[in-house]
Design an enzyme around this catalytic site. Structure first.
Site, PDB file in Angstrom:
ATOM      1  N   GLY A 110       0.764  -1.129  -0.311  1.00 22.53           N
ATOM      2  CA  GLY A 110      -0.244  -0.039  -0.072  1.00 22.53           C
ATOM      3  C   GLY A 110       1.006   1.462   0.321  1.00 22.53           C
ATOM      4  O   GLY A 110       1.862   0.987   0.386  1.00 22.53           O
ATOM      5  N   LYS A 155      -7.904   3.519  15.815  1.00 26.85           N
ATOM      6  CA  LYS A 155      -6.438   3.620  16.148  1.00 26.85           C
ATOM      7  C   LYS A 155      -5.847   3.025  17.641  1.00 26.85           C
ATOM      8  O   LYS A 155      -5.559   2.546  18.363  1.00 26.85           O
ATOM      9  CB  LYS A 155      -6.409   4.416  15.330  1.00 26.85           C
TER      10      LYS A 155
END
Length: 315
Positions: A14, A127
């Site tokens: 990515g 997160k």
């Protein structure tokens, strides 16, 4: 750790993952041996073949599969760096549990964004939930946030000279005077390579950024270099909050609505760094982050001036 640090990277093909791999391979002060953990269906794809050609070990890993398989894969790994796709953040929890059992010495979950307190951005809170899961098992960790990508700040010009580089966030929030910390995507890996080899950053958060500019300053820079007045979409706080509320209402009816999820993330980011001013070294320091510039004063990233000059040259 030994002279060679063995690193496993999730999401190595990515945008962020590629930058991390590039940075680790280019690092001269520390030698890294890299293993890319990839989906079983992707092991033989072209991107992973490129990694193999650069000396990266590519292995299949099912993050939601049997823990013993992950433990085996992570045996002997010193550092795990996750650059996982945002929609799979929770998959890092079983990975962290396996890392703990395998004796991994440092786990870097996928943050790599702008700092903020809880309750400002849903994605950031997810997160933070992953970090809480890591801390519950006392797995050594490092959080790395990098501010906003410099490339997302490129404004449109009347001549179209920047058209190839203008991102989806071509906006001026409010009066455009809120300071914003920026990092060029390719520099993320360079910063990560320093941080994960440093005992001072263990069980700490690090804010790694290149420079701080307001949107007005960014536009003034582009005008100076191009001789043209940048074109941006101006947004006021009410417009951003209304878009956020609309996305939340849609998600209440359909939690998997991809358009609403994207809209929510985009507008919460804009409100955080464009109006609240969360994405600054001062805010990060308040939230407990170490400052990369203080840790590594000799490490310099690509400036916005250089980025704009290259774009205007057609690079």
């Amino acid at each position: 750790m030994s002279n060679t640090i063995k690193v496993a990277v999730v999401g190595a093909t990515g945008n962020t993952g590629k930058s991390v791999v590039d940075g680790l391979l280019a690092e001269t002060e520390t030698k890294y041996e890299i293993t890319a953990l990839t989906r079983p269906t992707s092991v033989n794809n072209e991107a992973n073949k490129v990694l193999q050609g650069r000396g990266v070990h590519v292995v299949a890993a099912d993050l939601t599969g049997p823990k013993e398989d992950l433990v085996k894969l992570l045996s002997g790994i010193d550092v795990v760096i996750s650059c996982i796709v945002f929609s799979a953040l929770k998959d890092q929890i079983p990975l962290a549990e396996a890392a703990k059992e395998a004796g991994v010495k440092r786990f870097v979950p996928c943050d790599f964004a702008t700092p903020a307190p809880r309750g400002v951005m849903a994605l950031h809170d997810q997160k933070d939930d992953v970090l809480a899961a890591i801390q519950r098992i006392y797995l050594p960790y490092t959080i790395i946030d990098i501010g906003w990508w410099s490339g997302q700040s490129v404004p449109e010009l009347p001549s179209g000279r920047t058209k190839h580089a203008v991102g989806v966030f071509n906006v001026t929030p409010g009066d455009g005077n809120v300071p914003i910390a920026y990092t060029d995507l390719p520099d993320i890996g360079k910063y990560v390579a320093k941080i994960v080899a440093d005992p001072r950053t263990l069980n700490k958060k690090v804010f790694a950024y290149t420079e701080v500019l307001s949107t007005k300053q960014v536009d003034a820079l582009m005008e100076e270099l191009s001789g043209e007045t940048p074109i941006r979409n101006h947004l006021n706080a009410n417009e951003v909050l209304e878009a956020e509320e609309a996305a939340i209402a849609t998600l209440a009816e359909n939690p998997t609505d991809s358009s609403a999820l994207l809209s929510l993330g985009m507008h919460q980011y804009i409100y955080s760094w464009g109006f609240r001013g969360d994405n600054t070294p001062e805010s990060a320091a308040y939230l407990g982050y170490l400052n990369f510039k203080e840790l590594y004063p000799g490490v310099v990233g690509k400036s916005m001036r250089t980025i704009f000059q290259e774009i205007l040259e057609g690079k």
